[in-house]
Design a protein around this motif. Structure first.
Motif, PDB file in Angstrom:
ATOM      1  N   THR A   1      52.527  96.829  90.626  1.00  0.00           N
ATOM      2  CA  THR A   1      51.487  96.021  89.986  1.00  0.00           C
ATOM      3  C   THR A   1      51.065  96.747  88.714  1.00  0.00           C
ATOM      4  OG1 THR A   1      50.696  95.179  92.116  1.00  0.00           O
ATOM      5  CG2 THR A   1      49.209  94.978  90.229  1.00  0.00           C
ATOM      6  N   LEU A   2      51.434  96.189  87.559  1.00  0.00           N
ATOM      7  CA  LEU A   2      51.127  96.801  86.267  1.00  0.00           C
ATOM      8  C   LEU A   2      50.050  95.981  85.571  1.00  0.00           C
ATOM      9  CD1 LEU A   2      51.729  98.772  83.888  1.00  0.00           C
ATOM     10  CD2 LEU A   2      53.479  97.140  83.146  1.00  0.00           C
ATOM     11  N   ALA A   3      48.907  96.611  85.323  1.00  0.00           N
ATOM     12  CA  ALA A   3      47.817  95.925  84.618  1.00  0.00           C
ATOM     13  C   ALA A   3      48.178  95.774  83.140  1.00  0.00           C
ATOM     14  CB  ALA A   3      46.522  96.711  84.772  1.00  0.00           C
ATOM     15  N   ILE A   4      48.088  94.545  82.625  1.00  0.00           N
ATOM     16  CA  ILE A   4      48.403  94.296  81.217  1.00  0.00           C
ATOM     17  C   ILE A   4      47.226  94.777  80.374  1.00  0.00           C
ATOM     18  CG2 ILE A   4      48.995  92.547  79.496  1.00  0.00           C
ATOM     19  CD1 ILE A   4      49.989  90.789  81.833  1.00  0.00           C
TER      20      ILE A   4
ATOM     21  N   ALA B   1      44.378  95.216  77.639  1.00  0.00           N
ATOM     22  CA  ALA B   1      43.647  94.219  76.852  1.00  0.00           C
ATOM     23  C   ALA B   1      44.221  94.156  75.435  1.00  0.00           C
ATOM     24  CB  ALA B   1      42.164  94.582  76.807  1.00  0.00           C
ATOM     25  N   GLY B   2      44.394  92.945  74.930  1.00  0.00           N
ATOM     26  CA  GLY B   2      44.909  92.764  73.578  1.00  0.00           C
ATOM     27  C   GLY B   2      46.416  92.703  73.497  1.00  0.00           C
ATOM     28  N   TYR B   3      47.105  92.724  74.646  1.00  0.00           N
ATOM     29  CA  TYR B   3      48.568  92.666  74.657  1.00  0.00           C
ATOM     30  C   TYR B   3      49.039  91.517  75.539  1.00  0.00           C
ATOM     31  CZ  TYR B   3      48.826  97.267  72.447  1.00  0.00           C
ATOM     32  OH  TYR B   3      48.712  98.316  71.569  1.00  0.00           O
ATOM     33  N   LYS B   4      50.244  91.058  75.268  1.00  0.00           N
ATOM     34  CA  LYS B   4      50.903  90.080  76.126  1.00  0.00           C
ATOM     35  C   LYS B   4      52.313  90.577  76.440  1.00  0.00           C
ATOM     36  CE  LYS B   4      52.875  87.188  72.459  1.00  0.00           C
ATOM     37  NZ  LYS B   4      53.023  85.812  71.932  1.00  0.00           N
ATOM     38  N   VAL B   5      52.883  90.066  77.516  1.00  0.00           N
ATOM     39  CA  VAL B   5      54.205  90.510  77.963  1.00  0.00           C
ATOM     40  C   VAL B   5      55.282  89.685  77.278  1.00  0.00           C
ATOM     41  CG1 VAL B   5      55.743  90.761  79.944  1.00  0.00           C
ATOM     42  CG2 VAL B   5      53.299  91.227  80.190  1.00  0.00           C
ATOM     43  N   SER B   6      56.287  90.358  76.734  1.00  0.00           N
ATOM     44  CA  SER B   6      57.436  89.668  76.150  1.00  0.00           C
ATOM     45  C   SER B   6      58.210  88.963  77.256  1.00  0.00           C
ATOM     46  CB  SER B   6      58.346  90.668  75.432  1.00  0.00           C
ATOM     47  OG  SER B   6      59.620  90.110  75.182  1.00  0.00           O
TER      48      SER B   6
ATOM     49  N   ASP C   1      50.970  87.513  86.982  1.00  0.00           N
ATOM     50  CA  ASP C   1      49.930  86.970  87.851  1.00  0.00           C
ATOM     51  C   ASP C   1      48.581  87.358  87.251  1.00  0.00           C
ATOM     52  OD1 ASP C   1      48.459  85.902  89.904  1.00  0.00           O
ATOM     53  OD2 ASP C   1      48.811  87.575  91.284  1.00  0.00           O
ATOM     54  N   GLY C   2      48.015  86.450  86.458  1.00  0.00           N
ATOM     55  CA  GLY C   2      46.752  86.747  85.792  1.00  0.00           C
ATOM     56  C   GLY C   2      46.912  87.864  84.780  1.00  0.00           C
ATOM     57  N   ASP C   3      46.180  88.946  84.977  1.00  0.00           N
ATOM     58  CA  ASP C   3      46.228  90.086  84.057  1.00  0.00           C
ATOM     59  C   ASP C   3      47.199  91.166  84.520  1.00  0.00           C
ATOM     60  OD1 ASP C   3      44.302  88.923  82.431  1.00  0.00           O
ATOM     61  OD2 ASP C   3      42.636  89.846  83.524  1.00  0.00           O
TER      62      ASP C   3
END
Length: 739
Positions: A659-662, A664-669, A694-696
């Motif tokens: 489970t990797l928390a994204i 703040a201010g970034y999105k996943v490619s 899944d969410g953040d």
């Protein structure tokens, strides 16, 4: 002044004795080397061509094993009883004098082989004789000699001088003398002729078990074996897996002459998952002096002579006879549990609860097994793995479980019982018939009723009934059950957050079955004591260690030392998991040691920060998510072709849940996320992975599975596909794009 003079004289005498002993050994070693180098061995003088094996690191051009064992009779003081000293102070003692020469001529083809054979070490002398052995008239005196010479491509021979050895004292109180030898002048393209020579003089002891393997990590072109055994000894030989024929003749002095020779080249052993004892052509030899009254002589060896490939049932019967010789002692339960508060009462309490239906037969048997394991682990009584199982069988009877029976089997690292030659390699097992539950010698963190991986799938045998009418129709010879991959699984759960250029990781490890071996390096005495006491304090029992203040203080000191070592071990575990040294351990906790049959899981948690897994790419961030899965087995080019079955520890399954928390201010490619999806499934196993948002959080799961304990060679390519997929997945990174 007189005292000072005496000390100087004593020191001088001691130094002279040491120097004299060292000089005698050098003279002895020089004599042995001269004899060995002078042997007429055509395969060493004119070795076969190794041109075919130019790509190999090294080639064993010739190998020789020469073993000689003679029966001797010595004299000793008859000190067993005072009356003996007065009436018959001297008695004869049975002895064996033996020599064992192992010599190899090796072609050095690359730097790896050059480094390996450029240094040797050897214990020059061992002597076993203490106060207890004095009363038993037992003695073992062993000398060792190492010889090395270099043969240059132009035919020049360079003998390594005895004086090139360096004496080094090692071991407890520096009492173990070793010689270390550097081999100057050895180069790629040279041949090295090296031998190990052992001379043993044994009193009231049998010769150590001998193993001869006709396959090595390097190809072998020729291997000759020559043995000479006294006709007044018993020599048993078992050949396996296509070993050359062992031919026996008798000399004029009636000694048995045994010869065998491998003349066809044998390829090197595989690097991965190979069990040399079970897969290599080999010969195993046991030599007994049946007149020995101190060291147990099995029934099959109580007649002088030579036995080549005797009936395995005869060797199994040796184990049954030894089992019958163990004396029954009803008070022994109290001896083993007397150091525990509440320990002596357990047998009576269990018997009463079992009779009243307060606990089941399985609960009683499991509890007794863990109690006996804990008792052995915490008192001073010497542990013998077979005695443990037999005493357990007695204690089952003591609490009212009457249908327990004995069986035998062996671990992967010993000969299977249907090919055995040495009774001491056989393990005793207890089986409770009514609940079909097996109990084994203590092995790691095995819970009661678990079949250790080393026994699974191996031949076994039930103890034959004393009377034919008592037979119940079950086959006496059978195979131990084999577990499933799910029974031997590891689950790694990681909660990961990006903190600047580092990752903060909270990881939980859950290990079942054979995967519990991971706890060997991290569990310490307080973990084990606490874990067993938590289990044992149930069913109304109150169990605790019983110790005085001195022992309690000693235990507290041991615990402190152990915790310091555990901290280091946990740091190493985390570094090994990611393959990165830049790591700071914050905290860890042991949850379960895996000995409760209701939840036989070994688990622990770690919290740490690791550098090197986060990299900046302009405004974006790359996270080495692949390294959040544990290291994978790499298949080298030299591993791709294989004709041997792969012998693994067991079927296994490894799961990773990330489970990797994204941040703040970034999105996943999306494209980089898709690269983490993989599915390889075949007859040998599987590697699958899934990744989603899944969410953040990014949720990633992987599963690697080995379907079998022994994978057939025809499925090797399928197995490498699984390994390649897992190794490739570990190289992937996740791109986090700045919004």
């Amino acid at each position: 002044m007189k005292r000072f003079t005496v000390i100087l004289l004593m020191s001088a005498v001691y130094l002279m004795a040491v120097a004299d002993s060292s000089q005698k050994y050098r003279e002895y070693a020089d004599t042995i080397r001269k004899e060995v180098w002078g042997m007429d061995l055509p395969s060493f003088k004119s070795p076969a061509s190794a041109e075919k094996y130019g790509d190999e690191s090294a080639v064993i051009l010739a190998a020789y094993r020469g073993i000689n064992a003679k029966k001797k009779t010595g004299i000793a003081f008859n000190v067993a009883m005072l009356t003996n000293i007065l009436t018959s102070p001297i008695k004869t003692t049975p002895q064996i004098h033996a020599t064992d020469l192992y010599r190899r001529l090796i072609q050095i083809n690359d730097r790896a082989a050059l480094e390996k054979f450029s240094e040797f070490e050897l214990v020059t002398k061992e002597k076993t004789s203490n106060a207890l052995n004095f009363w038993a008239n037992y003695k073992e005196d062993v000398n060792y000699v190492l010889g090395v010479r270099i043969i240059k491509p132009d035919g020049r021979t360079i003998d390594v001088d005895t004086n090139d050895f360096i004496d080094v004292k090692e071991g407890k109180n520096e009492k173990e003398l070793k010689q270390k030898l550097a081999v100057p002048g050895l180069e790629i393209g040279d041949k090295i002729d090296v031998f190990y020579y052992t001379e043993s003089k044994l009193k009231n002891a049998h010769l150590d078990f001998i193993s001869i393997y006709f396959r090595d990590e390097y190809p072998i072109l020729n291997y000759k074996v020559h043995c000479e055994f006294d006709d007044n000894l018993t020599s048993q030989i078992r050949t396996t897996e296509g070993a050359p024929e062992f031919r026996c003749t008798q000399a004029e002095n009636k000694d048995y002459i045994i010869d065998a020779e491998l003349t066809k080249a044998v390829e090197k052993t595989p690097r991965l998952w190979y069990n040399g004892l079970r897969q290599s052509p080999a010969a195993f030899i046991a030599v007994y002096n049946r007149r020995n009254k101190q060291d147990y002589t099995p029934k099959s060896a109580r007649k002088d002579g030579i036995q080549i490939n005797p009936d395995p049932l005869d060797i199994q019967n040796d184990s049954w006879e030894q089992m019958s010789s163990v004396p029954y002692n009803q008070t022994f339960f109290g001896i083993l549990t007397g150091h525990l508060d509440g320990g002596k009462k357990v047998s009576g309490n269990l018997k009463k609860m079992l009779k009243n239906g307060e606990i089941t037969k399985q609960q009683a048997a499991d509890y007794l097994y863990n109690l006996l394991t804990f008792s052995y682990s915490t008192n001073n009584y010497k542990y013998y793995f077979n005695d443990f199982v037999y005493y357990y069988r007695w204690f089952l009877d003591l609490i009212g479980i009457k249908d327990a029976e004995m069986a035998i089997s062996s671990v992967d690292g010993s000969q299977p019982v249907d090919q055995c030659i040495y009774f001491d390699n056989i393990s005793w097992l207890t089986h409770v018939k009514d609940i079909d539950r097996w109990y084994f010698p203590v092995a790691g963190f095995t819970a009661p009723g678990e079949i250790p991986a080393a026994f699974q799938g191996n031949p076994a045998a039930l103890r034959p009934p004393k009377k034919k009418k008592d037979a119940d129709g079950r086959p006496l010879q059978f195979l131990m059950p084999v577990s499933s991959p799910e029974d031997n699984r590891n689950i790694s759960s990681l909660d990961v957050t990006v903190e600047g250029s580092s990752l903060n990781i909270e990881r939980r490890e859950e290990n079942y079955g054979s995967c519990k071996g991971a706890g060997a390096d991290i569990l310490i005495e307080p973990d084990l004591v606490d874990g067993y006491l938590r289990y044992l304090n149930r069913y109304g029992q109150t169990i605790a260690l019983k110790e005085n203040k001195k022992k309690a203080a000693e235990r507290a000191e041991r615990y402190n030392d152990a915790r310091e070592k555990q901290l280091t071990a946990m740091k190493e575990e985390a570094k090994s998991y990611h393959g990165i040294d830049a790591l700071q351990l914050k905290d860890y906790r042991i949850e379960s040691i895996g000995i409760d049959p209701d939840s036989a899981m070994l688990s622990y948690n770690l919290n740490y920060t690791v550098d090197g897994l986060v990299k900046r790419a302009g405004r974006n961030v790359l996270v080495s998510v692949g390294l959040l899965m544990s290291p994978q087995t790499e298949v080298l080019p030299s591993d791709r072709q294989r004709a041997d079955d792969a012998h693994m520890i067991s079927p296994r399954q490894f799961e990773t849940r990330i489970t990797l928390a994204i941040p703040a201010g970034y999105k996943v490619s999306a494209k980089s996320l898709e690269a983490f999806d993989c599915r390889i499934e075949n007859e040998a196993g599987a590697f699958t992975s899934q990744a989603r948002i899944d969410g953040d959080n990014v949720l990633i799961s992987t599963l690697k599975r080995y379907n079998h304990k022994i994978e057939k060679s025809e499925n090797w390519t399928a197995l490498t596909q699984v390994l390649d997929a897992a190794a490739d997945w570990r190289t992937h990174t996740l791109l986090l794009e700045k919004q």
